[in-house]
Write an enzyme that holds these catalytic residues in place. Structure first.
Site, PDB file in Angstrom:
ATOM      1  N   LYS A  33       0.862  -1.189   0.000  1.00 42.90           N
ATOM      2  CA  LYS A  33       0.000   0.000   0.000  1.00 42.90           C
ATOM      3  C   LYS A  33       0.887   1.224   0.000  1.00 42.90           C
ATOM      4  O   LYS A  33       1.967   1.214   0.593  1.00 42.90           O
ATOM      5  CB  LYS A  33      -0.894   0.009   1.250  1.00 42.90           C
ATOM      6  CG  LYS A  33      -2.081   0.921   1.127  1.00 42.90           C
ATOM      7  CD  LYS A  33      -3.084   0.356   0.135  1.00 42.90           C
ATOM      8  CE  LYS A  33      -4.470   0.841   0.334  1.00 42.90           C
ATOM      9  NZ  LYS A  33      -5.437  -0.141  -0.155  1.00 42.90           N
TER      10      LYS A  33
HETATM   11  N1  GLU Z   1      -7.151   0.230  -3.443  1.00 39.67           N
HETATM   12  C1  GLU Z   1      -7.896  -0.957  -3.716  1.00 39.67           C
HETATM   13  C2  GLU Z   1      -7.906  -1.875  -2.508  1.00 39.67           C
HETATM   14  O1  GLU Z   1      -7.687  -1.458  -1.393  1.00 39.67           O
HETATM   15  C3  GLU Z   1      -7.443  -1.633  -4.996  1.00 39.67           C
HETATM   16  C4  GLU Z   1      -6.029  -2.117  -5.011  1.00 39.67           C
HETATM   17  C5  GLU Z   1      -5.549  -2.577  -6.382  1.00 39.67           C
HETATM   18  O2  GLU Z   1      -6.302  -2.553  -7.331  1.00 39.67           O
HETATM   19  O3  GLU Z   1      -4.369  -2.960  -6.445  1.00 39.67           O
HETATM   20  O4  GLU Z   1      -8.232  -3.025  -2.606  1.00 39.67           O
END
Ligand code: GLU
Length: 441
Positions: free
Chosen positions: A127
């Site tokens: 993240k």
């Molecule tokens: N931000 C989204 C999540 O928390 C998508 C992450 C992604 O597509 O890699 O799942």
């Protein structure tokens, strides 16, 4: 630290003592790893796996000087936390938010590891975040800070290594700037595949059909799989939403044609209520124009307490973490809590809701639709293919309903709640892969 009264707290505390790390019981990372370790304790996994999962592999912090439109300079802090990559490249969104902290990004990276493993995607978890309120920047400033951050991350991201995506405060436009910046630095021999460095790109620049609505669509598929077994029919349900951004608004817009009724919505601008129902499409247009739900003319304004206490079938937090704590849970009157956001429920709130007979559908299951369609985008980029929207939806439905079944079966087998079951189903998969790969060296 206070005395632990729950298995999750005891598991987390014993690992943190071993790691000589100290956390408070109300800390989000401590809470989340506690539940993950509680799930691990239900399985016969080696102790080393618990140690590995307890801390991210890499925590990267960058500082980006950027000139503002008025000539002044600002220094922006960026994070990328890479939790685990045993299943494949690190994967996870990048959020722009002015209150973001390292522990929050660590937590979200851990949840991405669990989410990808539960859905059996060939990705690990990561993240990222930039400490900024994107609403205070002009489009040009947003572009400059995005490009500068991407350059600062350098080879810490890449289509075979770590693949960012949209999250709170970021969108397809931000992803396009990230991809473009990365491509500019890429070797000429890898420029074609370089755009796979991020997912959630605009359709005409390597994005996938269905990515924008993916998290909401995935959530609807989970509900279609699980609600009948709980004696609930979507066409007769009412629901509340916290947040009317990408996830909240798409969830409402996709549930409405199935016959469900949106009763109340709360976001950072206020809360609104209409007992006869709020039209999801009209509200989406209103929020795009005004930036929030406050002042929406076809509903009455209500206060925060009334919002939480309104009786609905589904209560769907689709905004930030820890929006449902014990005081809110005490007043809530719903049948199912559907976690569209990451980590929206504190452990104390969850225990209270479960005791009240509320079903809690965990985030790593409910909101996995986003990363699943990100996987489809990455796959299409690698193969220079473009799938049509029906194909994306069909594949997404298969993955979401299989994941939901997996969670149910695990809950039955281990005799535990759905959150612990979702983590256990993820950990079992990770453990099998470590068993065959071994732990280096
Ligand atoms: N931000 C989204 C999540 O928390 C998508 C992450 C992604 O597509 O890699 O799942």
């Amino acid at each position: 630290m206070q005395d632990c009264t729950t298995p999750a707290c005891r598991s987390a505390r014993s690992i943190f003592l071993e790691l000589q790390e100290c956390y408070e019981e109300d800390n989000l990372y401590f809470q989340t790893i506690g539940s993950v370790l509680e799930a691990a304790d239900k399985l016969a996994v080696p102790h080393r796996l618990k140690l590995i999962l307890s801390q991210p592999k890499n925590e990267i912090m960058v500082h980006c000087p950027v000139q503002m439109d008025d000539g002044s300079w600002q220094l922006f802090k960026g994070y990328r936390v890479q939790h685990n990559n045993v299943l494949g490249p690190y994967k996870g969104g990048i959020r722009y938010h002015h209150e973001v902290k390292l522990d929050e990004v660590k937590t979200l990276s851990l949840l991405m590891t669990m989410k990808c493993a539960l859905a059996r995607l060939p990705f690990g978890g990561a993240k990222g975040a930039l400490k900024v309120d994107p609403r205070t920047l002009s489009a040009d400033e947003l572009m400059r800070v995005t490009r500068r951050m991407t350059a600062a991350l350098g080879t810490n991201i890449g289509p075979d290594y770590d693949i960012p995506a949209p999250d709170v405060g970021t969108d397809a436009r931000v992803m396009a700037w990230m991809a473009d910046t990365y491509i500019n630095f890429a070797e000429s021999s890898s420029k074609v595949t370089a755009r796979g460095v991020v997912t959630g790109k605009p359709l005409r620049f390597g994005g996938s059909a269905g990515r924008e609505k993916a998290t909401g669509q995935g959530l609807v598929y989970v509900l279609e799989t699980l609600l009948p077994g709980m004696g609930l029919q979507i066409d007769q349900l009412s629901f509340s939403l916290i947040g009317y951004g990408n996830v909240g608004s798409w969830t409402a817009r996709l549930l409405q044609p199935l016959g469900a009724t949106l009763r109340t919505v709360m976001d950072h601008t206020g809360a609104i209520h209409n007992p006869k129902g709020i039209d999801a499409e009209t509200l989406a247009e209103y929020v795009t124009q005004t930036g929030g739900v406050a002042g929406y003319p076809h509903a009455e304004a209500i206060d925060r307490e009334t919002f939480y206490a309104t009786e609905v079938d589904l209560f769907i937090p689709a905004a930030l973490e820890q929006m449902v704590d014990l005081p809110e849970a005490r007043t809530m009157r719903c049948k199912v809590l559907v976690e569209a956001a990451n980590a929206p429920t504190t452990p104390k709130a969850e225990r209270h809701l479960l005791e009240k007979g509320v079903e809690v559908l965990p985030a790593i299951l409910c909101n996995a639709g986003g990363v699943t369609v990100s996987y489809f985008e990455w796959k299409q980029n690698r193969q220079s293919e473009t799938w049509d929207p029906d194909e994306v939806d069909a594949r997404l439905r298969t993955i979401m309903s299989r994941s939901a079944e997996r969670v149910l079966q695990t809950a039955e087998r281990l005799d535990c709640n759905l959150r612990i079951a979702s983590y256990a189903a993820a950990i079992e998969h990770i453990n099998h892969v470590y068993e065959v790969r071994g732990v280096f060296p």
